[in-house]
Design an enzyme around this catalytic site. Structure first.
Site, short mmCIF file in Angstrom:
data_model
loop_
_atom_site.label_atom_id
_atom_site.label_comp_id
_atom_site.label_asym_id
_atom_site.label_seq_id
_atom_site.Cartn_x
_atom_site.Cartn_y
_atom_site.Cartn_z
N PRO A 1 0.80 -1.21 0.00
CA PRO A 1 0.00 0.00 0.00
C PRO A 1 0.85 1.27 0.00
CG PRO A 1 -0.23 -1.25 2.06
CD PRO A 1 1.00 -1.69 1.37
N GLU A 2 0.63 2.08 -0.98
CA GLU A 2 1.16 3.44 -0.96
C GLU A 2 -0.01 4.34 -0.59
OE1 GLU A 2 3.77 4.44 -4.22
OE2 GLU A 2 4.08 2.34 -4.68
#
Length: 270
Positions: A2-3
DNA sequence: CAGTGACCCTGGGTGC
DNA sequence: TGCACCCAGGGTCACT
């Protein structure tokens, strides 16, 4: 995994199920995440009402009157809201039970994620020293230009430094540099003010668009409702080594920068 | 202080 | 089918 866009997608997915609800119970199945889950999560959090779910950088904050639970998804973490009686799997490390009869469940095979506590009125050390949010007005080309003077590290490494600007991870760093026409290996201090203006604009545009598409699903990212992200099909360079550049047709190259795979077009990026 | 590399951990994919 | 190996979107920490 996840960014910023994936964390924001997660926030939007869970917030309606949490805000205004009380945490009735905390169930820790594996307290040894990135850091041990602190005692306050068991002592201070139960009974508290979640007033708001905020995202800061790649952290999620569940705000209550007593303090805030600080959640990070690490590389492989995800959150879902489920009926309380849903059987837990091998990598389901904690549940926050809610007065709605549901639970917020954290799953994370690699256990790089964390669950920490921030007492009310205090800023957790992990949140101190973070750069501006890329979608806030405080972030622009001049910000990048000023901080980069005299820095010899590659501009991609610089862009991923959470003290410079938060939320830009390995995928979107490659994508933004491609959009701005900047070679990822170029020294941060050797990028002009004008090109940083283009880079900042690219970061904003790409992150905002990725959020609108529900994030990027490479192998396993799913929003809390189970939906995949749809940004992957729009990636210009990430994961496309050897494939033709969508602009000029030159094969995309892959290199390693700071132990991270990096993708760029050798013709479009200088 | 800035920069670099090791390291945290598990699972999936690949090639032999 | 088994196994060794490499890779993975996060970040901290020790060392130069």
């Amino acid at each position: 995994m996840p960014e910023l866009p994936e964390v924001e997608t997660t926030r939007r997915g869970i917030a309606p199920h949490l805000e205004g609800h009380r945490v009735t119970r905390v169930l820790l199945r594996r307290p040894d995440l990135r850091w041990p889950i602190p005692r306050a999560i068991r002592t201070a959090l139960p009974g508290q009402r979640i007033d708001a779910v905020e995202r800061r950088a790649k952290y999620l904050l569940l705000h209550t009157a007593a303090g805030s639970a600080l959640l990070h998804l690490g590389m492989s973490g995800s959150l879902r809201v489920l009926p309380a009686d849903t059987p837990a799997g091998k990598h389901d490390h904690y549940d926050l039970a809610l007065d709605s009869g549901r639970v917020l469940r954290f799953t994370d095979p690699r256990r790089f994620g964390c669950l920490l506590w921030q007492p009310a009125g205090r800023l957790h050390p992990l949140l101190a020293g973070l750069g501006p949010e890329p979608l806030d007005a405080a972030f622009d080309g001049d910000h990048l230009w000023r901080l980069s003077r005299g820095r010899s590290a590659p501009v991609k490494t610089f862009l991923m430094d959470q003290g410079v600007v938060v939320g830009v991870g390995n995928i979107y760093a490659s994508e933004a540099l491609f959009a701005a026409g900047i070679h990822p290996k170029r020294a941060a201090g050797a990028v002009s003010r004008a090109r940083y203006a283009r880079l900042a604009a690219a970061v904003r545009r790409i992150l905002a668009h990725a959020i609108a598409r529900g994030g990027t699903t490479l192998r396993d990212f799913l929003a809390p409702d189970g939906a995949p992200g749809y940004f992957e099909q729009e990636l210009a360079v990430y994961g496309r080594a050897g494939e033709p550049c969508r602009v000029c047709g030159t094969p995309i190259r892959a290199i390693a920068l700071g132990q991270r795979s990096t993708f760029y077009c050798p013709r479009c990026q200088r």
